[in-house]
Scaffold this motif. Structure first.
Motif, PDB file in Angstrom:
ATOM      1  N   UNK A 226     -12.496  -9.179   0.632  1.00  0.00           N
ATOM      2  CA  UNK A 226     -12.379  -7.716   0.705  1.00  0.00           C
ATOM      3  C   UNK A 226     -10.916  -7.289   0.833  1.00  0.00           C
ATOM      4  N   UNK A 227     -10.148  -8.050   1.631  1.00  0.00           N
ATOM      5  CA  UNK A 227      -8.729  -7.741   1.795  1.00  0.00           C
ATOM      6  C   UNK A 227      -7.993  -7.870   0.469  1.00  0.00           C
ATOM      7  N   UNK A 228      -8.364  -8.894  -0.283  1.00  0.00           N
ATOM      8  CA  UNK A 228      -7.689  -9.121  -1.560  1.00  0.00           C
ATOM      9  C   UNK A 228      -8.024  -8.025  -2.567  1.00  0.00           C
ATOM     10  N   UNK A 229      -9.271  -7.618  -2.628  1.00  0.00           N
ATOM     11  CA  UNK A 229      -9.667  -6.537  -3.531  1.00  0.00           C
ATOM     12  C   UNK A 229      -8.925  -5.255  -3.203  1.00  0.00           C
ATOM     13  N   UNK A 230      -8.792  -4.982  -1.910  1.00  0.00           N
ATOM     14  CA  UNK A 230      -8.071  -3.789  -1.464  1.00  0.00           C
ATOM     15  C   UNK A 230      -6.607  -3.855  -1.888  1.00  0.00           C
ATOM     16  N   UNK A 231      -6.021  -5.043  -1.773  1.00  0.00           N
ATOM     17  CA  UNK A 231      -4.626  -5.232  -2.126  1.00  0.00           C
ATOM     18  C   UNK A 231      -4.404  -5.076  -3.629  1.00  0.00           C
TER      19      UNK A 231
ATOM     20  N   UNK B  90      -6.041  -3.199  -5.687  1.00  0.00           N
ATOM     21  CA  UNK B  90      -6.079  -1.766  -5.993  1.00  0.00           C
ATOM     22  C   UNK B  90      -4.787  -1.060  -5.580  1.00  0.00           C
ATOM     23  N   UNK B  91      -4.198  -1.510  -4.482  1.00  0.00           N
ATOM     24  CA  UNK B  91      -2.978  -0.884  -3.968  1.00  0.00           C
ATOM     25  C   UNK B  91      -1.757  -1.194  -4.826  1.00  0.00           C
ATOM     26  N   UNK B  92      -1.718  -2.378  -5.422  1.00  0.00           N
ATOM     27  CA  UNK B  92      -0.500  -2.857  -6.066  1.00  0.00           C
ATOM     28  C   UNK B  92      -0.458  -2.693  -7.577  1.00  0.00           C
ATOM     29  N   UNK B  93      -1.578  -2.522  -8.204  1.00  0.00           N
ATOM     30  CA  UNK B  93      -1.630  -2.479  -9.670  1.00  0.00           C
ATOM     31  C   UNK B  93      -0.712  -1.395 -10.234  1.00  0.00           C
ATOM     32  N   UNK B  94       0.185  -1.817 -11.142  1.00  0.00           N
ATOM     33  CA  UNK B  94       1.071  -0.885 -11.822  1.00  0.00           C
ATOM     34  C   UNK B  94       2.291  -0.473 -11.041  1.00  0.00           C
TER      35      UNK B  94
ATOM     36  N   UNK C 297      13.021   5.544  -1.619  1.00  0.00           N
ATOM     37  CA  UNK C 297      12.966   7.010  -1.542  1.00  0.00           C
ATOM     38  C   UNK C 297      12.804   7.613  -2.936  1.00  0.00           C
ATOM     39  N   UNK C 298      13.564   7.060  -3.900  1.00  0.00           N
ATOM     40  CA  UNK C 298      13.564   7.598  -5.259  1.00  0.00           C
ATOM     41  C   UNK C 298      12.297   7.257  -6.039  1.00  0.00           C
ATOM     42  N   UNK C 299      11.611   6.203  -5.621  1.00  0.00           N
ATOM     43  CA  UNK C 299      10.428   5.762  -6.367  1.00  0.00           C
ATOM     44  C   UNK C 299       9.258   5.568  -5.410  1.00  0.00           C
ATOM     45  N   UNK C 300       8.383   6.539  -5.368  1.00  0.00           N
ATOM     46  CA  UNK C 300       7.219   6.458  -4.469  1.00  0.00           C
ATOM     47  C   UNK C 300       6.193   5.434  -4.946  1.00  0.00           C
ATOM     48  N   UNK C 301       6.404   4.918  -6.165  1.00  0.00           N
ATOM     49  CA  UNK C 301       5.483   3.928  -6.715  1.00  0.00           C
ATOM     50  C   UNK C 301       5.965   2.504  -6.457  1.00  0.00           C
ATOM     51  N   UNK C 302       6.912   2.351  -5.528  1.00  0.00           N
ATOM     52  CA  UNK C 302       7.482   1.032  -5.233  1.00  0.00           C
ATOM     53  C   UNK C 302       6.880   0.443  -3.962  1.00  0.00           C
ATOM     54  N   UNK C 303       6.798  -0.880  -3.939  1.00  0.00           N
ATOM     55  CA  UNK C 303       6.349  -1.593  -2.739  1.00  0.00           C
ATOM     56  C   UNK C 303       7.435  -2.591  -2.356  1.00  0.00           C
ATOM     57  N   UNK C 304       7.730  -2.679  -1.064  1.00  0.00           N
ATOM     58  CA  UNK C 304       8.771  -3.581  -0.571  1.00  0.00           C
ATOM     59  C   UNK C 304       8.136  -4.905  -0.141  1.00  0.00           C
ATOM     60  N   UNK C 305       8.635  -5.994  -0.724  1.00  0.00           N
ATOM     61  CA  UNK C 305       8.121  -7.325  -0.408  1.00  0.00           C
ATOM     62  C   UNK C 305       9.239  -8.160   0.208  1.00  0.00           C
TER      63      UNK C 305
ATOM     64  N   UNK D 200       6.078  -3.858   2.984  1.00  0.00           N
ATOM     65  CA  UNK D 200       4.647  -3.679   2.774  1.00  0.00           C
ATOM     66  C   UNK D 200       3.938  -5.018   2.783  1.00  0.00           C
ATOM     67  N   UNK D 201       4.639  -6.029   2.256  1.00  0.00           N
ATOM     68  CA  UNK D 201       4.072  -7.375   2.134  1.00  0.00           C
ATOM     69  C   UNK D 201       5.125  -8.396   2.538  1.00  0.00           C
TER      70      UNK D 201
END
Length: 256
Positions: A59-64, A66-70, A95-103, A120-121
């Motif tokens: 379930x955690x992986x499915x949620x992840x 959905x969160x990260x795609x694209x 700040x400039x890109x709300x579609x970014x995730x920090x790993x 985020x990860x």
């Protein structure tokens, strides 16, 4: 190609298709030979940790997923180039890109926290300051813990906290077992890029991927022996080739 390939064998592997089958059949055996490590020790480590901790991550992986795609992944590794200026660049990108995730790559978590950034990860085999990683996890980070033959004792020490603190997943570099997923990749740095490719992230931007003559201060908590230092630089060779392999399926850019 992102990096210069330093081993002819890995140059050939970089040409193969990006898949778990390719990893298990070609990359992983070649890496084990290159570093003189035992695949059996990795598998036994996974079996031991799997038997000690209840691992149900579907379930955690499915949620992840959905969160990260694209999304765009900003990945920070614990190289020597990390600085206040790097932190400023990362903050501005977020700040400039709300579609970014920090790993964060393992010990780079400490650098990010010191500069007011919570990843985020976190991709980690528990080499860096694990207490910082747990601190970040409490603030919402998803901690992806990698288990191999050399970190079972470290895992036993910290997993009781990690599994109770917040979101987490488990990864392996050998065959998948129980709740363990193989995202491909061998070192934390290249596995973070492989992870991004597997989760349909559209682009990765890399910071701290120096692969120089010195090991970054955030890379290891303790001083390492000469033997382990030599092995670390051999791992740099692997990491560069694996990232080149990833570039077949995902856009990769380097930042200073």
């Amino acid at each position: 190609m992102i990096f210069k390939t330093e081993d002819k064998l890995f140059l050939e592997l970089e040409k193969l298709d990006f898949s778990l089958t390719t990893w298990l059949k070609y990359w992983y055996p070649a890496i084990c030979d290159f570093l003189s490590i035992s695949p059996k020790s990795d598998l036994n480590a996974v079996k031991e940790i799997n038997s000690l901790f209840e691992i149900n991550s579907r379930n955690k992986e499915k949620e992840l997923i959905n969160q990260l795609k694209g999304k765009i992944a900003i990945i920070v590794a614990p190289g020597n180039s990390l600085s206040k200026e790097v932190a400023k660049k990362v903050r501005k990108m977020l700040i400039d890109n709300t579609n970014a995730v920090l790993i964060a790559v393992d010990g780079a978590t400490s650098f990010l926290l010191e500069n007011g950034l919570n990843p985020g990860i976190i991709i980690s085999d528990l080499d860096g300051c694990v207490e910082d990683q747990i601190k970040a996890q409490k603030s919402g980070s998803i901690l992806i813990v990698h288990i191999h033959g050399d970190n079972v004792d470290q895992a036993k020490r910290y997993l009781p906290k990690i599994t109770k603190t917040g979101h987490f997943l488990f990864s392996t570099q050998s065959e998948e077992l129980g709740g363990f997923r193989n995202f491909l990749g061998f070192t934390d740095g290249d596995r973070a890029v492989c992870f991004s490719a597997n989760y349909s992230i559209k682009e990765v931007i890399l910071f701290g991927y120096d692969f120089g003559k010195e090991i970054g201060k955030y890379s290891k908590v303790k001083t390492i022996t000469k033997e382990k230092r030599t092995k670390k630089f051999k791992k740099f060779i692997i990491a560069k080739s694996v990232i080149n392999w990833c570039s077949k399926v995902i856009k990769i850019s380097m930042q200073e």
